[in-house]
Design an enzyme around this catalytic site. Structure first.
Site, PDB file in Angstrom:
ATOM      1  N   ARG A  56     -16.296 -35.079 -16.899  1.00 28.39           N
ATOM      2  CA  ARG A  56     -14.990 -34.111 -16.891  1.00 28.39           C
ATOM      3  C   ARG A  56     -15.446 -33.082 -15.409  1.00 28.39           C
ATOM      4  O   ARG A  56     -14.317 -32.856 -14.888  1.00 28.39           O
ATOM      5  CB  ARG A  56     -15.173 -33.175 -18.193  1.00 28.39           C
ATOM      6  CG  ARG A  56     -14.985 -33.844 -19.514  1.00 28.39           C
ATOM      7  CD  ARG A  56     -14.135 -34.471 -19.695  1.00 28.39           C
ATOM      8  NE  ARG A  56     -13.663 -35.505 -19.282  1.00 28.39           N
ATOM      9  CZ  ARG A  56     -14.407 -36.869 -19.461  1.00 28.39           C
ATOM     10  NH1 ARG A  56     -15.436 -36.745 -20.091  1.00 28.39           N
ATOM     11  NH2 ARG A  56     -13.877 -37.758 -18.610  1.00 28.39           N
ATOM     12  N   ASP A  89     -11.261 -25.422 -17.036  1.00 28.02           N
ATOM     13  CA  ASP A  89     -11.258 -25.582 -15.552  1.00 28.02           C
ATOM     14  C   ASP A  89     -11.073 -24.201 -14.820  1.00 28.02           C
ATOM     15  O   ASP A  89     -11.049 -23.298 -15.496  1.00 28.02           O
ATOM     16  CB  ASP A  89     -10.158 -26.549 -15.370  1.00 28.02           C
ATOM     17  CG  ASP A  89      -8.669 -26.085 -15.775  1.00 28.02           C
ATOM     18  OD1 ASP A  89      -8.331 -25.073 -15.281  1.00 28.02           O
ATOM     19  OD2 ASP A  89      -7.692 -26.662 -16.493  1.00 28.02           O
ATOM     20  N   HIS A 104     -12.732 -20.362 -24.152  1.00 26.56           N
ATOM     21  CA  HIS A 104     -13.459 -21.578 -24.373  1.00 26.56           C
ATOM     22  C   HIS A 104     -14.707 -21.964 -23.505  1.00 26.56           C
ATOM     23  O   HIS A 104     -15.210 -22.988 -23.506  1.00 26.56           O
ATOM     24  CB  HIS A 104     -12.518 -22.710 -24.870  1.00 26.56           C
ATOM     25  CG  HIS A 104     -11.632 -22.535 -26.032  1.00 26.56           C
ATOM     26  ND1 HIS A 104     -10.382 -23.274 -25.951  1.00 26.56           N
ATOM     27  CD2 HIS A 104     -11.619 -21.634 -27.022  1.00 26.56           C
ATOM     28  CE1 HIS A 104      -9.835 -22.597 -27.157  1.00 26.56           C
ATOM     29  NE2 HIS A 104     -10.629 -21.857 -27.645  1.00 26.56           N
TER      30      HIS A 104
END
Length: 226
Positions: A56, A89, A104
């Site tokens: 990721r 991100d 998060h």
């Protein structure tokens, strides 16, 4: 200067090429989320979990902010803007936004598996054997299912001061983030941008059923002519 609070979810990053949290079949990149997004999954198979987030992270470093991220950053010239994001991100940061709360966690950070306050910037792979100073394995700085959301109280405090609330690219189904709009003052207008907006029973909401990049353009028009 009015306080514009923006709550963003996976939909805004999807247009940059970041895959949304899970597909319609409930799998994330072919994995059950319980395998890769819980403390139990990490305890059972840490190598699998680390590799999952390593992939990721590599993907994140290959994409760029989109027009919606950039437009939100530009709003800082006329508003006090606070972005509360469910995304892990750094696209808001790269677009130029200066006041961001990550509910998060952050993919480009790592933390000790035993001390959640021991957090480091981390842009490369996390490997088994990468230890904190106390000798504990490093893990992704991600809030997994079953873990507390440490920034939620700060996010609530911010929502209580909002003159305008904007919600972009979220299903409004993930709690506690979905409850944040309940904390804005009663007179605060709310704009909700999503191509498939959830049903929200709230008289103050203006729904803009478009993608993030297109919806933000409409938002700018609304803000000019409230």
């Amino acid at each position: 200067m009015k306080h514009l609070v923006v709550l963003t979810g996976a939909g805004i990053s999807a247009e940059s090429g970041i895959k949304t949290f899970r597909d319609a079949d409930g799998l994330w990149e072919g994995h059950d989320v319980m395998e890769v997004a819980t403390p139990q999954g990490f305890a059972k198979n840490p190598e699998l979990v680390l590799n999952f987030y390593n992939q990721r992270r590599k993907q994140l470093l290959s994409v760029k902010p989109n027009e919606a991220h950039i437009a939100l950053a530009a709003l800082e010239s006329t508003y006090k803007v606070t972005i509360i994001t469910q995304n892990v991100d750094d696209l808001h940061e790269r677009a130029g936004s200066s006041n961001i709360i990550h509910l998060h966690g952050e993919l480009l950070k790592a933390r000790s598996s035993k001390n959640e306050q021991d957090i480091k910037t981390w842009k490369t792979d996390i490997q088994l054997g990468d230890l904190c100073q106390q000798g504990h394995q490093m893990r992704p700085h991600i809030v997994w299912f079953g873990e507390a959301v440490p920034m939620i109280e700060k996010a609530i405090d911010i929502c209580e001061t909002a003159d305008i609330l904007v919600i972009i690219g979220t299903s409004m189904q993930v709690y506690p983030a979905a409850s944040l709009m309940d904390f804005v003052p009663s007179q605060t207008p709310i704009y909700y941008i999503d191509p498939k907006p959830a049903r929200v029973r709230n008289q103050k909401i203006t729904v803009i059923p478009k993608s993030a990049t297109e919806g933000v353009k409409n938002l700018l028009d609304f803000l000019k002519n409230p």
